[in-house]
Design an enzyme around this catalytic site. Structure first.
Site, PDB file in Angstrom:
ATOM      1  N   LYS A  30      20.858   1.011  -3.610  1.00  0.00           N
ATOM      2  CA  LYS A  30      21.507  -0.020  -2.801  1.00  0.00           C
ATOM      3  C   LYS A  30      22.602   0.601  -1.940  1.00  0.00           C
ATOM      4  CE  LYS A  30      21.808  -3.798  -4.904  1.00  0.00           C
ATOM      5  NZ  LYS A  30      21.970  -5.015  -5.646  1.00  0.00           N
ATOM      6  N   ARG A 100      28.383  -5.227  -7.221  1.00  0.00           N
ATOM      7  CA  ARG A 100      26.976  -5.154  -7.640  1.00  0.00           C
ATOM      8  C   ARG A 100      26.655  -3.789  -8.218  1.00  0.00           C
ATOM      9  NH1 ARG A 100      23.476  -7.314  -2.698  1.00  0.00           N
ATOM     10  NH2 ARG A 100      23.556  -9.499  -3.249  1.00  0.00           N
ATOM     11  N   GLY A 109      16.948  -4.674 -15.466  1.00  0.00           N
ATOM     12  CA  GLY A 109      17.582  -4.762 -16.783  1.00  0.00           C
ATOM     13  C   GLY A 109      19.098  -4.728 -16.728  1.00  0.00           C
ATOM     14  N   MET A 111      23.203  -5.312 -14.988  1.00  0.00           N
ATOM     15  CA  MET A 111      24.045  -6.325 -14.392  1.00  0.00           C
ATOM     16  C   MET A 111      23.732  -6.408 -12.908  1.00  0.00           C
ATOM     17  SD  MET A 111      28.059  -6.515 -13.651  1.00  0.00           S
ATOM     18  CE  MET A 111      27.940  -6.494 -11.874  1.00  0.00           C
ATOM     19  N   ARG A 356      15.411  -2.398   1.086  1.00  0.00           N
ATOM     20  CA  ARG A 356      14.727  -1.370   0.295  1.00  0.00           C
ATOM     21  C   ARG A 356      13.237  -1.494   0.566  1.00  0.00           C
ATOM     22  NH1 ARG A 356      15.992  -4.313  -5.449  1.00  0.00           N
ATOM     23  NH2 ARG A 356      14.742  -6.147  -5.106  1.00  0.00           N
ATOM     24  N   HIS A 472     -13.587   3.948 -29.112  1.00  0.00           N
ATOM     25  CA  HIS A 472     -14.945   3.924 -28.582  1.00  0.00           C
ATOM     26  C   HIS A 472     -15.104   2.796 -27.572  1.00  0.00           C
ATOM     27  CE1 HIS A 472     -19.213   2.757 -28.614  1.00  0.00           C
ATOM     28  NE2 HIS A 472     -19.388   4.084 -28.607  1.00  0.00           N
ATOM     29  N   SER A 781     -16.060  23.179 -18.807  1.00  0.00           N
ATOM     30  CA  SER A 781     -15.579  21.828 -18.530  1.00  0.00           C
ATOM     31  C   SER A 781     -14.617  21.464 -19.656  1.00  0.00           C
ATOM     32  CB  SER A 781     -16.751  20.848 -18.481  1.00  0.00           C
ATOM     33  OG  SER A 781     -16.262  19.550 -18.227  1.00  0.00           O
ATOM     34  N   CYS A 848     -13.591  16.924 -17.928  1.00  0.00           N
ATOM     35  CA  CYS A 848     -14.396  15.707 -18.099  1.00  0.00           C
ATOM     36  C   CYS A 848     -13.851  14.802 -19.183  1.00  0.00           C
ATOM     37  CB  CYS A 848     -15.854  16.046 -18.345  1.00  0.00           C
ATOM     38  SG  CYS A 848     -16.123  16.908 -19.903  1.00  0.00           S
ATOM     39  N   TYR A 868     -13.094  20.872 -10.032  1.00  0.00           N
ATOM     40  CA  TYR A 868     -13.360  19.435  -9.946  1.00  0.00           C
ATOM     41  C   TYR A 868     -12.750  18.685 -11.125  1.00  0.00           C
ATOM     42  CZ  TYR A 868     -17.001  20.065 -13.481  1.00  0.00           C
ATOM     43  OH  TYR A 868     -17.661  20.362 -14.638  1.00  0.00           O
TER      44      TYR A 868
HETATM   45  C1  PEP Z   1     -13.984  15.343 -24.586  1.00  0.00           C
HETATM   46  O1  PEP Z   1     -13.924  15.652 -25.771  1.00  0.00           O
HETATM   47  O2  PEP Z   1     -13.025  15.396 -23.806  1.00  0.00           O
HETATM   48  C2  PEP Z   1     -15.263  14.871 -24.020  1.00  0.00           C
HETATM   49  C3  PEP Z   1     -15.371  14.630 -22.730  1.00  0.00           C
HETATM   50  O3  PEP Z   1     -16.278  14.623 -24.901  1.00  0.00           O
HETATM   51  P1  PEP Z   1     -16.372  13.311 -25.789  1.00  0.00           P
HETATM   52  O4  PEP Z   1     -15.343  12.351 -25.325  1.00  0.00           O
HETATM   53  O5  PEP Z   1     -17.747  12.797 -25.635  1.00  0.00           O
HETATM   54  O6  PEP Z   1     -16.104  13.859 -27.159  1.00  0.00           O
END
Ligand code: PEP
Ligand code: MG
Length: 889
Positions: A30, A100, A109, A111, A356, A472, A781, A848, A868
């Site tokens: 501010k 202020r 959160g 004053m 702002r 899961h 990966s 991954c 990637y």
């Molecule tokens: C991991 O373990 O990060 C993975 C991609 O395999 P999963 O989640 O199938 O165990």
């Protein structure tokens, strides 16, 4: 020591060259914006800011004001007095100020504001005389006592509200507007009595005491419980401190030529380039937000659109409105972003009280960013940087109509975004069955397991009583783009009666509920939704993002439908195709079970023979959709017992099908029991012990690849991925198996295809031994789900029970299964990348695990130079944007 009190506004606009006056870390958001507005010549009431550094010092010193601070504040006050020609505490012509808080970022959160400070029994007379308005003066005084008592003295607000109501009742008034000067004056007397009673001493009459009391309250509010909670929820460090802004009062409540309002320079909901806001004539700032009076529209257009009667500011105060519009344009030009503004008009003169960058919906953010590029206000890179990748989630799933009424039953974790309504079903088969008949269903389970996949796929949404954000249910639902609320502990399911209870509400199978996977809300009945829009500004911004991106973005996908979705969202390949889900398809599971329960290799091979054509068809369909792009297929990973029948009936049925006694089957199943299956017979250990399984999968992959290449002419590049490798030797053995299978298939098919064999890095040993493992792997990966689990020694399926308090207490800054533990797990990723590259400079590196869709983790991957990231299809656009932002730095 640096200066700790900075003035702004007044004479020569108080513009200072000191960069600290524009530094939000020093003077707060501010304060910096007030100084900046004053600097560019906008009408800002003169004032001063006490720095955040002073707040930190005050809190550390045990709430002590230094003599230097007292002297600097006195000097700064004379700056205000000189600018407005009034003096603080002067009974004839008093200066009044607002006080202020103002941290580095806005913090609800803390004053907020004390207005009209400097009024007492003497100065109220002076204010009445100079304004020529008794009513205004007494109203201001009672507002001040009320606000100061609430915010600084800690006296309950309702005591004052109650007293006001009694005065109105006694006089037969319905609204505050009917109150005359004498009524407000009488009320001031009562307010002072309330204070004296509550505090045991009178309301402070000394204006210096008032001022320092307010400054103290602002500093103290940094350590209030509310502020601490807000900081924790928003990752704000506790050592920032807050600044204090003291500013000459301007009055929006000086009659009908005065007003106050809040406004946005563009519509924060839609992004339309149209001024948007609310104002109230003859009112003070708090009235607009407090909801005591209904605010009026700012523009004629908005008023007409809403069919509202009270005049817009554009009509009622054309001169002040024109000036305000000029200021809006100036501010946008200056900040190059949409601004959220507070203003006051005092007797037709406009004053700016705050500006702002305004909060906005994802849709509005995209529209504004794209239009501002078109207007030449910002460049494309700035537009790309400005969008919060996670906010795109709002646009990638159907969302609940914000205007639709909701009957909330309970709440769980917001595990997979999007909204869905449907009939409650309590098991996967019923879900599939009823969905086949065209019914929209919501699968409700205590928790899900791989054998619920078909039911999850058939359902519009998934609700579980247990399980966290990487349970899961959560992982699979995100992958499928199904909304999911997990870990809703208020749910209890009674299977025999096929009913469930959520909190104190009883429901039965077939009752309609609605889930909001973005908030975790569970609602009764159907709530209207809005479909996602992936076109227009969204598309434009993604094109710009791609131009700045270095890393590729792939998808975790295992069905042709998921792959198609992923391509539509811009995926540049499949980074993880989990083959186990294919094993659960109806019609196959029995062959899978036969394979698992076979006594010997011959028995297993017989069952695998049946599975081969099915797997081949799966891969062919995926290769067709992904033609021209790389597809990483991971060989079977989960422990075999996950596929086994449950209950006597299923064992009997299987015994019938494969002609082995049910008791024998049960004994075999018992032998497969493991104490700790996550660390048991899974991943490549299956391939080592039952090579025929991986051999069948490799064959299916190469046959499908040859078939698709033959039919379409467009080559796919299969990347065969071996899971849960810990040693070079494991990979050496299994790569040999895959290579031999490839040679055989290529001979049979009379065609040779390019392919890669690589591994997941998901065990600490694999990361440490990556140099050696890279001799056998063309790619790594990073399976950061398992790598996190094994590095932290925290079970990904059980973590939800205790990770909450861990994050709350700052043990981990965020859930390490959601956002990569860069300090710990990150080191292993770094080591593995370095050692892998040292052995094989052109090794392909990707991620991954779930972290491949998390912007902070993606930034880490960029820093490690990964090739990637791979995320669930619905996260692909988020990952594209996050990767672009990471590349832009
Ligand atoms: C991991 O373990 O990060 C993975 C991609 O395999 P999963 O989640 O199938 O165990
Ligand atoms: Mg894994």
């Amino acid at each position: 020591m640096s200066k700790q009190v900075y003035t702004f506004g007044g004479g020569a606009n108080g513009a200072s060259d000191d960069p600290r006056t524009r530094d939000k870390t020093i003077v707060g958001g501010k304060g910096a914006n007030l100084a900046e507005m004053a600097g560019i010549g906008l009408p800002v009431p003169p004032g001063f800011t006490i720095t955040t550094e002073e707040c930190v010092r005050y809190l550390a010193s045990g709430a002590d004001f230094s003599p230097e601070l007292r002297a600097d504040v006195a000097t700064a006050l004379t700056h205000i007095e000189g600018s407005v020609g009034k003096s603080f505490g002067n009974a004839a012509d008093p200066l009044l100020v607002s006080v202020r808080s103002g941290a580095r970022v806005s913090m609800p959160g803390m004053m907020d504001t004390v207005l009209n400070l400097g009024l007492n029994d003497a100065t109220v007379q002076g204010l009445a005389a100079t304004s020529g308005d008794d009513r205004f003066a007494w109203d201001s005084y009672r507002r001040f006592i009320q606000m100061y008592s609430d915010v600084v003295l800690g006296i309950e607000h309702h005591l004052f509200e109650d007293a006001l109501e009694i005065v109105k009742e006694d006089n037969g008034f319905f609204t505050d507007v009917e109150m005359e000067a004498e009524h407000w004056q009488a009320l001031v007397g009562e307010y002072k009595d309330i204070v004296a009673e509550a505090l045991g001493r009178p309301f402070p009459q000394d204006v210096q005491e008032q001022l320092w009391g307010a400054i103290r309250a602002v500093f103290d509010s940094w350590d209030s419980d509310r502020a601490k909670v807000y900081r924790r929820l928003n990752d704000i460090p506790g050592d920032w401190g807050t600044a204090v802004n003291v500013q000459a009062m301007v009055f929006g409540n000086m009659g009908d030529t005065s007003a106050t309002g809040v406004a946005f320079t563009r519509d924060p909901a839609t992004g339309e380039r149209a001024y948007y806001g609310e104002w109230l004539v003859n009112a003070q700032g708090e009235d607009v937000v407090a909801g005591i009076r209904t605010p009026q529209y700012l523009t004629l257009k908005a008023r007409e659109a809403a069919n509202a009667k009270p005049l817009s500011m554009e009509e009622a105060m054309p001169a002040a409105y024109t000036e305000l519009a000029r200021v809006f344009d100036l501010l946008e030009l200056h900040y190059k972003d949409m601004q959220d503004i507070e203003f006051t008009v005092e007797r037709n003169k406009l004053w700016m009280l705050q500006t702002r960058s305004g909060k906005r919906t994802a849709k509005a953010a995209l529209r504004m960013a794209v239009e501002m590029v078109g207007e030449g206000l910002i460049d494309e890179a700035t537009a790309v940087r400005r969008i919060d990748p996670m906010a795109l989630d709002q646009l990638l799933h159907p969302t609940l109509d914000p205007n639709a009424p909701r009957d909330i039953l309970g709440k769980g974790l917001p595990a997979s975004p999007g909204a869905a309504s449907g009939a409650i079903v309590l098991d996967a088969d019923t879900a599939e069955h009823r969905a086949e008949l065209g019914e929209a269903v919501i699968l409700v389970r205590v928790e899900t397991s791989p054998e619920d996949i078909h039911g999850m796929h058939a359902a519009k949404g998934v609700l579980t009583a247990r399980g966290g954000m990487t349970s899961h249910a959560a992982v699979v639902a995100r992958g499928m783009g199904r909304p999911c609320v997990s870990g809703a502990s208020a749910i209890s399911i009674d299977m025999p009666s096929r009913t469930l209870q959520i909190g104190n509400r009883k429901l039965k199978e077939g009752d309609i509920i609605t889930l909001d996977g973005a908030t975790g809300d569970i609602m009764a009945g159907e709530v209207k939704t809005i479909e996602p829009e992936l076109v227009g500004d969204f598309g434009t911004l993604m094109v710009w993002a791609d131009q700045h991106r270095r890393m590729k973005v792939r998808a975790n996908a295992e069905t042709p439908a998921d792959c198609r979705m992923a391509r539509q969202f811009g995926a540049e390949g499949v980074g993880l195709c989990r083959t186990e889900h294919m094993f659960f398809e109806a019609g196959r599971i029995s062959a899978v079970r036969q394979m698992i329960l076979a006594e010997d290799e011959g028995g297993r091979r017989a069952a695998l023979e049946k599975l081969l054509p099915e797997q081949r068809a799966d891969f062919r369909a995926i290769f067709e959709v992904m033609a021209g792009l790389p597809v990483t297929i991971r060989l079977l990973d989960p422990p075999l017992h996950e596929f086994l029948p449950h209950g006597d009936a299923e064992f009997e049925e299987l015994a019938q099908t494969i002609g082995i006694g049910a008791e024998t089957l049960k004994r075999r199943a018992g032998e497969l029991h493991e104490f700790n299956p996550m660390l048991g017979h899974r991943g490549c250990r299956l391939g080592i012990t039952f090579p025929e399984i991986y051999e069948m999968q490799a064959r299916a992959i190469f046959e499908a690849a040859c078939d698709v290449a033959e039919a379409s002419g467009e080559a796919v590049v299969p990347e065969v991925m071996i899971p849960l490798v810990a040693t070079k030797r494991e990979l050496e053995i299994l790569r040999g198996l895959v290579d031999r299978t490839a040679v055989k298939v290529f001979e049979e098919k009379g065609r040779k295809l390019e392919y890669l064999v690589g591994t997941m890095i998901e065990l600490p040993r694999a990361a440490l031994m990556a140099g050696e493992i890279a001799e056998e792997a063309k790619f790594f990966s990073f399976g950061t789900n398992d790598l996190t689990q094994t590095t932290l020694g925290v079970s990904r399926d059980d973590a939800a029970r205790f990770l909450g308090p861990y994050v709350e207490q700052g043990i981990y800054p965020r859930d390490p299964f959601v956002s990569l533990d860069v300090d710990g797990v990150g080191q292993l990723v770094k080591i593995a990348a370095e050692r892998g590259r040292a052995t094989r400079p052109d090794i392909k590196l990707g991620i991954c695990g779930e972290h491949g869709g998390d912007p902070a983790s993606i930034a880490f991957c960029e820093a490690q130079g990964l090739d990637y990231v791979s995320a669930s299809p619905y996260r692909v656009p988020i990952a594209r944007l996050a990767a672009a932002q990471a590349a832009l730095g």
